[in-house]
Design a protein around this motif. Structure first.
Motif, PDB file in Angstrom:
ATOM      1  N   CYS A  15      -7.260 -39.025  46.171  1.00 58.48           N
ATOM      2  CA  CYS A  15      -7.298 -39.535  44.793  1.00 58.48           C
ATOM      3  C   CYS A  15      -8.777 -39.690  44.428  1.00 58.48           C
ATOM      4  O   CYS A  15      -9.518 -40.369  45.146  1.00 58.48           O
ATOM      5  N   THR A  16      -9.191 -39.080  43.351  1.00 58.82           N
ATOM      6  CA  THR A  16     -10.610 -39.121  42.992  1.00 58.82           C
ATOM      7  C   THR A  16     -10.864 -39.707  41.612  1.00 58.82           C
ATOM      8  O   THR A  16     -11.983 -40.116  41.311  1.00 58.82           O
ATOM      9  N   LYS A  17      -9.832 -39.734  40.780  1.00 58.72           N
ATOM     10  CA  LYS A  17     -10.057 -40.267  39.424  1.00 58.72           C
ATOM     11  C   LYS A  17      -9.430 -41.641  39.287  1.00 58.72           C
ATOM     12  O   LYS A  17     -10.027 -42.568  38.769  1.00 58.72           O
ATOM     13  N   VAL A  18      -8.207 -41.751  39.761  1.00 58.22           N
ATOM     14  CA  VAL A  18      -7.495 -43.025  39.797  1.00 58.22           C
ATOM     15  C   VAL A  18      -6.406 -42.835  40.851  1.00 58.22           C
ATOM     16  O   VAL A  18      -5.981 -41.702  41.115  1.00 58.22           O
ATOM     17  N   GLY A  19      -5.989 -43.905  41.501  1.00 58.16           N
ATOM     18  CA  GLY A  19      -4.975 -43.756  42.542  1.00 58.16           C
ATOM     19  C   GLY A  19      -3.597 -43.479  41.953  1.00 58.16           C
ATOM     20  O   GLY A  19      -3.252 -44.029  40.903  1.00 58.16           O
ATOM     21  N   VAL A  20      -2.826 -42.664  42.645  1.00 53.79           N
ATOM     22  CA  VAL A  20      -1.423 -42.494  42.264  1.00 53.79           C
ATOM     23  C   VAL A  20      -0.740 -43.865  42.311  1.00 53.79           C
ATOM     24  O   VAL A  20       0.163 -44.166  41.546  1.00 53.79           O
ATOM     25  N   CYS A  21      -1.243 -44.719  43.195  1.00 53.71           N
ATOM     26  CA  CYS A  21      -0.699 -46.074  43.338  1.00 53.71           C
ATOM     27  C   CYS A  21      -1.100 -46.972  42.177  1.00 53.71           C
ATOM     28  O   CYS A  21      -0.558 -48.058  42.022  1.00 53.71           O
ATOM     29  N   GLY A  22      -2.082 -46.532  41.394  1.00 55.10           N
ATOM     30  CA  GLY A  22      -2.570 -47.356  40.287  1.00 55.10           C
ATOM     31  C   GLY A  22      -3.914 -48.008  40.573  1.00 55.10           C
ATOM     32  O   GLY A  22      -4.460 -48.723  39.734  1.00 55.10           O
ATOM     33  N   LYS A  23      -4.471 -47.743  41.754  1.00 48.82           N
ATOM     34  CA  LYS A  23      -5.772 -48.349  42.101  1.00 48.82           C
ATOM     35  C   LYS A  23      -6.859 -47.723  41.234  1.00 48.82           C
ATOM     36  O   LYS A  23      -6.956 -46.505  41.123  1.00 48.82           O
ATOM     37  N   THR A  24      -7.699 -48.580  40.629  1.00 45.78           N
ATOM     38  CA  THR A  24      -8.764 -48.056  39.784  1.00 45.78           C
ATOM     39  C   THR A  24      -9.954 -47.634  40.654  1.00 45.78           C
ATOM     40  O   THR A  24     -10.107 -48.111  41.782  1.00 45.78           O
ATOM     41  N   PRO A  25     -10.843 -46.779  40.109  1.00 49.26           N
ATOM     42  CA  PRO A  25     -12.024 -46.386  40.882  1.00 49.26           C
ATOM     43  C   PRO A  25     -12.863 -47.604  41.285  1.00 49.26           C
ATOM     44  O   PRO A  25     -13.388 -47.665  42.393  1.00 49.26           O
ATOM     45  N   GLU A  26     -12.935 -48.565  40.383  1.00 51.78           N
ATOM     46  CA  GLU A  26     -13.742 -49.755  40.670  1.00 51.78           C
ATOM     47  C   GLU A  26     -13.196 -50.510  41.883  1.00 51.78           C
ATOM     48  O   GLU A  26     -13.937 -50.867  42.804  1.00 51.78           O
ATOM     49  N   VAL A  27     -11.871 -50.705  41.903  1.00 54.00           N
ATOM     50  CA  VAL A  27     -11.259 -51.420  43.040  1.00 54.00           C
ATOM     51  C   VAL A  27     -11.346 -50.561  44.310  1.00 54.00           C
ATOM     52  O   VAL A  27     -11.631 -51.062  45.405  1.00 54.00           O
ATOM     53  N   ALA A  28     -11.147 -49.257  44.166  1.00 50.30           N
ATOM     54  CA  ALA A  28     -11.219 -48.372  45.338  1.00 50.30           C
ATOM     55  C   ALA A  28     -12.604 -48.454  45.979  1.00 50.30           C
ATOM     56  O   ALA A  28     -12.737 -48.579  47.203  1.00 50.30           O
ATOM     57  N   ASN A  29     -13.649 -48.403  45.147  1.00 48.55           N
ATOM     58  CA  ASN A  29     -15.007 -48.473  45.690  1.00 48.55           C
ATOM     59  C   ASN A  29     -15.269 -49.823  46.347  1.00 48.55           C
ATOM     60  O   ASN A  29     -15.881 -49.904  47.416  1.00 48.55           O
ATOM     61  N   LYS A  30     -14.793 -50.876  45.696  1.00 49.62           N
ATOM     62  CA  LYS A  30     -14.978 -52.207  46.288  1.00 49.62           C
ATOM     63  C   LYS A  30     -14.269 -52.300  47.647  1.00 49.62           C
ATOM     64  O   LYS A  30     -14.782 -52.895  48.587  1.00 49.62           O
ATOM     65  N   GLN A  31     -13.097 -51.704  47.712  1.00 50.00           N
ATOM     66  CA  GLN A  31     -12.375 -51.734  49.000  1.00 50.00           C
ATOM     67  C   GLN A  31     -13.159 -50.968  50.072  1.00 50.00           C
ATOM     68  O   GLN A  31     -13.208 -51.384  51.225  1.00 50.00           O
ATOM     69  N   ASP A  32     -13.774 -49.868  49.668  1.00 49.25           N
ATOM     70  CA  ASP A  32     -14.600 -49.117  50.633  1.00 49.25           C
ATOM     71  C   ASP A  32     -15.743 -49.986  51.145  1.00 49.25           C
ATOM     72  O   ASP A  32     -16.037 -50.007  52.349  1.00 49.25           O
ATOM     73  N   LEU A  33     -16.386 -50.690  50.207  1.00 48.51           N
ATOM     74  CA  LEU A  33     -17.510 -51.539  50.616  1.00 48.51           C
ATOM     75  C   LEU A  33     -17.008 -52.661  51.540  1.00 48.51           C
ATOM     76  O   LEU A  33     -17.640 -52.979  52.552  1.00 48.51           O
TER      77      LEU A  33
END
Ligand code: FSO
Ligand code: SF4
Length: 542
Positions: A15-33
């Motif tokens: 998922c590169t634009k938004v999660g199929v699950c509904g996760k936003t890029p902002e939350v995805a990046n924060k989770q990575d950090l």
């Protein structure tokens, strides 16, 4: 953003634009950090242990909580993830000062707090793609996802006051090793297997915590209809949350129903004493947008598997534990207690649930119950009335291809018995597949973590039939996966020596071609084909 940790990832690549699950890029990046910093903290705790320092339990819990909160569909609330990042950095900095030898630490271990803008910038460069080599990346992610699964299971066990320091030591050592650039593919494959070993330990610990607190699951008919009282729906895996809710709803005129992975709670003796605990409503997690609306009352999510809610019911959706969704009310734990009174008050003013189905389903076939039926089962195998067991544990999901599991179950020869655990069961647990000499053809052991029971049952059969190898048993493994708990269940089976597992509906997108080759060569892992092809493959004689 880049995320490919679950089965529904876009095109099975990411998922590169938004999660199929509904996760936003902002939350995805924060989770990575958050994961990256947690790995840095784990590197420090692991080093501190070698210096004889005792890591306080709150640090262990920060680490497992961070991992659990990033499981698919667990927490969509950017503010919560951000608070976890800041808290983790703060605790990491304190522990860094305790370290006598702080040479050769990674960037993640040494990372200090920055401004919000700088943190946001950093978060874009620390995810999975920061590892260049495809195979190393695949194995690092595989290990991290397995550890997320372990973290979820031990979080539930610890709520019931079970503890296992060895598991925390392993989790932190393994996370630190995923930052270690000196490790080669072979080392990481060994670490995958070691993760499986600790996965078995985590599931055993949770099994012990659940059964010693609430008794052994027993054969139970669970109502899938509704009553006239208003109700509260509870979903997820946390039995302690259910216990607290049942205690607080006693005598209030509000009924409690389970949804999705909470269904197996109905099988535990301790919960049967509550008159207002009436049964299960609905199906697997992905049907919640339709079913939570029709339920009419509030829903409490105790663990992962939140689907972004509709406006029509967001005001009656509550989260607790590591789960979160911005706009939903969150119930905090205070000194081991949770106050659910606002949910109960809201329920009293809601309509009773709309009936979506009627009848009963049967379950409760965890290891203890199956061992009690052992004579009957062994007799059925010896007489040939049961020819094969088919382990169809794992997850359900939205993808159309998952109809495969319904069709596969329907197409099984009548002398085959399904052993299941996890939410995959909703694809066939209402099909009325009948029984063999009184033994139902779908034996539901419980939640995904209760896959431990399926292993215990397999080992018992091996003992009774005096087989040398678990793979000599008449058991087929056709497992459906969705998220990271299923990854640890798979590792656990591999560690126990189970071979030729079929995994679907697709093989994980995070496995590189070479890693798939290793799994195929050493463990006979395979995907699925059409129902017809697979039935012919598994039952050549029929
Ligand atoms: Fe997840 Fe799978 Fe437990 Fe389901 S592993 S998706 S809700 O089976 O079960 O949490
Ligand atoms: Fe995509 Fe799954 Fe990651 Fe969600 S958890 S962003 S659906 S890969």
């Amino acid at each position: 953003m880049f995320c490919y940790q679950c089965q529904e990832t876009v095109n099975n690549t990411g998922c590169t634009k938004v999660g199929v699950c509904g996760k936003t890029p902002e939350v995805a990046n924060k989770q990575d950090l958050l994961i990256w910093i947690t790995k840095g903290l784990s590197e420090i705790t692991t080093k501190l242990r070698t210096e004889g320092y005792k890591i306080p339990n709150n640090i262990n819990k920060i680490i497992t909580g961070n991992l659990f909160a990033t499981i698919t569909n667990a927490n969509f609330d950017g503010k919560v993830i951000e608070d976890r990042i800041l808290n983790t950095i703060e605790e990491k900095q304190k522990l860094l000062l305790e370290l006598k030898d702080n040479n050769n630490l990674s960037e993640a271990a040494l990372f200090v707090n920055l401004s919000a803008t700088e943190l946001a910038e950093k978060s874009k460069s620390v995810g999975a793609l920061s590892t260049q080599d495809e195979d190393i990346r695949s194995l690092r992610e595989l290990i991290t996802y397995g550890i997320k699964g372990i973290s979820a299971y031990i979080t539930h066990a610890e709520t019931l006051l079970a503890e296992n320091e060895n598991l925390n030591i392993f989790i932190q050592r393994a996370l630190a090793l995923t930052l270690d650039n000196t490790l080669e593919v072979r080392d990481l494959i060994n670490l995958v297997l070691e993760t499986g070993k600790y996965g078995v330990e985590a599931m055993a610990m949770l099994d012990e915590a659940n059964t010693s607190t609430y008794g052994n699951p027993e054969i139970t008919k669970v109502s899938i209809g509704v009553k006239n009282n208003p109700g509260i729906l509870i979903s997820g895996h946390d039995l302690k949350d259910l216990e607290l809710l049942l205690e607080q709803t006693k005598g209030t005129g509000v009924d409690v129903y389970t949804h999705s992975e909470m269904l197996p709670a109905n099988y535990y003796p301790a919960f049967k004493k509550y008159d207002n605990f009436v049964g299960n409503y609905g199906n697997a997690w992905w049907k919640q947008r339709e079913e939570f609306e029709l339920f009419n009352g509030p829903t409490l999510m105790t663990t992962n598997c939140i689907v972004p809610p509709k406006e029509s019911y967001i005001n009656r959706l509550y989260t607790t534990g590591v789960t979160g969704y911005s706009g939903c009310k969150h119930i905090e734990e205070v000194n081991g207690e949770k106050d659910f009174s606002q949910i109960i008050e809201q329920a009293k003013n809601c309509k009773s649930p709309t009936e979506i189905e009627r009848g009963e389903i049967i379950g409760g076939f965890a290891h203890n119950q199956v061992f009690e039926l052992a004579d009957k089962v062994v007799e059925a195998v010896k007489s040939g009335s049961i020819k094969k067991f088919v382990v169809m544990a794992g997850c359900d999901g939205r993808q159309k291809g998952r109809n495969y599991y319904t069709e596969f179950a329907k197409s099984l020869p009548e002398d085959a018995v399904i052993l299941t655990a996890g939410c995959a069961k909703y694809r066939y647990n209402k099909l009325n597949l009948g029984n063999i000499g009184g033994i139902p053809r779908v034996l539901d052991a419980g939640q995904c973590n209760d896959s431990y029971s399926l292993v215990a049952i397999a080992l018992k059969l091996k003992e009774v039939f005096e087989f040398e190898d678990i793979n000599d048993l008449p058991i087929i493994y056709n497992i459906a996966w969705y998220e990271q708990k299923a990854v640890i269940v798979l590792f656990a089976l591999l560690y126990l020596g189970v071979k030729n597992i079929h995994l679907g509906p697709t093989l994980p997108g995070f496995l590189s071609k070479n890693v798939v080759d290793v799994l195929v060569k050493n463990f006979g892992i395979a995907g699925i084909n059409t129902v017809e092809e697979d039935i012919n493959l598994f039952f050549p004689e029929d």
